[in-house]
Scaffold this motif. Sequence first.
Motif, PDB file in Angstrom:
ATOM      1  N   PHE A   1     -28.067 -97.524 -39.866  1.00 50.74           N
ATOM      2  CA  PHE A   1     -28.360 -97.650 -41.291  1.00 50.74           C
ATOM      3  C   PHE A   1     -27.522 -96.655 -42.084  1.00 50.74           C
ATOM      4  CE2 PHE A   1     -32.361 -99.189 -39.428  1.00 50.74           C
ATOM      5  CZ  PHE A   1     -32.583-100.339 -40.178  1.00 50.74           C
ATOM      6  N   ASP A   2     -26.923 -97.120 -43.164  1.00 46.49           N
ATOM      7  CA  ASP A   2     -26.241 -96.208 -44.075  1.00 46.49           C
ATOM      8  C   ASP A   2     -27.286 -95.418 -44.842  1.00 46.49           C
ATOM      9  OD1 ASP A   2     -23.926 -95.189 -45.622  1.00 46.49           O
ATOM     10  OD2 ASP A   2     -24.902 -96.273 -47.264  1.00 46.49           O
ATOM     11  N   ARG A   3     -27.143 -94.106 -44.893  1.00 43.52           N
ATOM     12  CA  ARG A   3     -28.160 -93.260 -45.522  1.00 43.52           C
ATOM     13  C   ARG A   3     -28.129 -93.347 -47.043  1.00 43.52           C
ATOM     14  NH1 ARG A   3     -28.042 -87.352 -43.164  1.00 43.52           N
ATOM     15  NH2 ARG A   3     -30.172 -87.331 -43.984  1.00 43.52           N
ATOM     16  N   ASN A   4     -27.021 -93.742 -47.612  1.00 47.57           N
ATOM     17  CA  ASN A   4     -26.909 -93.799 -49.067  1.00 47.57           C
ATOM     18  C   ASN A   4     -27.371 -95.125 -49.648  1.00 47.57           C
ATOM     19  OD1 ASN A   4     -25.651 -91.160 -49.355  1.00 47.57           O
ATOM     20  ND2 ASN A   4     -23.862 -92.071 -48.377  1.00 47.57           N
TER      21      ASN A   4
ATOM     22  N   VAL B   1     -29.140 -93.771 -36.654  1.00 49.86           N
ATOM     23  CA  VAL B   1     -29.324 -94.806 -35.639  1.00 49.86           C
ATOM     24  C   VAL B   1     -30.799 -94.863 -35.284  1.00 49.86           C
ATOM     25  CG1 VAL B   1     -28.808 -95.545 -33.289  1.00 49.86           C
ATOM     26  CG2 VAL B   1     -26.998 -94.561 -34.705  1.00 49.86           C
ATOM     27  N   ASP B   2     -31.397 -96.025 -35.505  1.00 55.72           N
ATOM     28  CA  ASP B   2     -32.817 -96.232 -35.234  1.00 55.72           C
ATOM     29  C   ASP B   2     -32.968 -96.948 -33.895  1.00 55.72           C
ATOM     30  OD1 ASP B   2     -35.584 -96.032 -36.226  1.00 55.72           O
ATOM     31  OD2 ASP B   2     -35.522 -98.227 -36.160  1.00 55.72           O
ATOM     32  N   LEU B   3     -33.745 -96.364 -32.992  1.00 57.55           N
ATOM     33  CA  LEU B   3     -33.974 -96.939 -31.667  1.00 57.55           C
ATOM     34  C   LEU B   3     -35.326 -97.635 -31.624  1.00 57.55           C
ATOM     35  CD1 LEU B   3     -32.882 -93.856 -29.513  1.00 57.55           C
ATOM     36  CD2 LEU B   3     -31.467 -95.802 -30.182  1.00 57.55           C
ATOM     37  N   THR B   4     -35.383 -98.742 -30.915  1.00 57.91           N
ATOM     38  CA  THR B   4     -36.650 -99.428 -30.712  1.00 57.91           C
ATOM     39  C   THR B   4     -36.645-100.105 -29.355  1.00 57.91           C
ATOM     40  OG1 THR B   4     -38.247-100.966 -31.691  1.00 57.91           O
ATOM     41  CG2 THR B   4     -35.933-101.619 -31.757  1.00 57.91           C
TER      42      THR B   4
END
Length: 381
Positions: A281-284, A163-166
Amino acid sequence: MTDAATRALLPEGLHDTLAPRAELESATVAGLLSCFASQGYEQVAPPLVEFEDSLLAGVGAAEGRRMFRLMDPASHRMMGVRTDMTTQVARVATTRLAAAHRPLRLCYAGQVLRVESGKLRSEREFGQAGIELIGTASTGAEAEVLLLAAEALRAVGATDFTVDLTVPTLVPAVAAGLGLDAESTAAAREALDEKDMAGLSAFEGRAREVLETLLLAGGVADKALDALFRLDLPGEAAALVEELRAMVGTLREASPELILTIDPGEYRNFEYHSGICFTAFDRNTSRELGRGGRYQVQGAKGAEPAVGFTVYVDSLLRALPEPRRAASVFVPAGIARETAKQLRADGWRTVAGLDPVADDAAEARRLGCSHVYRDGGVEGV
């Protein structure tokens, strides 16, 4: 090209979904909605087509360039095909449910259609499922939405994601603190969003130092927060970083296994958001599974704070294991209907034979069945 081949052609960005993937998609959406409902989010189902001005109101203002339009022969008004369901849920909340108690928890699922495909997806039609928490702007609301989104993704089988925070308002706040004018602020936002270090070369002194640090600070949450706090940012920007730190702390306490990153400069596609935003985001596959954040909805009584998250079902399906056809039993012609009914009650799927055949097992294989009912029992084929 044959007539059959011509009929099979579809417009660019559109496709038929066949078994077993179509069944997986339905089950995945049902799983998401079930998870949302378990925490009090009530489902709404707005129409696929609305009047254009409704779809472009408020948070939908930027959707015009992506929208298919048509004339309504009944009202002679322009209508649009929805490109995103958030706008519709906001309309429902501020009209049909304007008198409902706040905070209002709503969920939804449906297809959207866009004029063009995006950089990261070739599809022009795809499914969305999501939640909206309307009527509160607290950090607790943002945490609830993000944690529920993560729980729902896990519930349907997506276990390896970040999970990317902005904070889309951070760079404008930093620029204001540095005394940058509107043109310089726009240039800084563009360079930071594009991760373009060369684009920051026009800045000098303290401004360049701060902006370059912001660009390089992206990454694992703890590392990014340390870099942001070392900048000793002015007033509003410092408050935003503190809010981000509090959010990370809340998420860490509630879900220690959640992998968190921070991108201080990202803002594209978050233009209408007014607080912390988040993207899974899916890591794969590196595909975006969904995104959300805090924003404002406009109603007759004025602006209301809201927090939402939208899952992109097509991207989510690509992150899940490839589906297999479910086990099914071929029930030869002549077998009592009650027998097939009992097999289904026992958890089997049944495929009925319509006419007697010489070899029941061969017929089962021809029809894609994994088992056949024979001699009072179920046998594999």
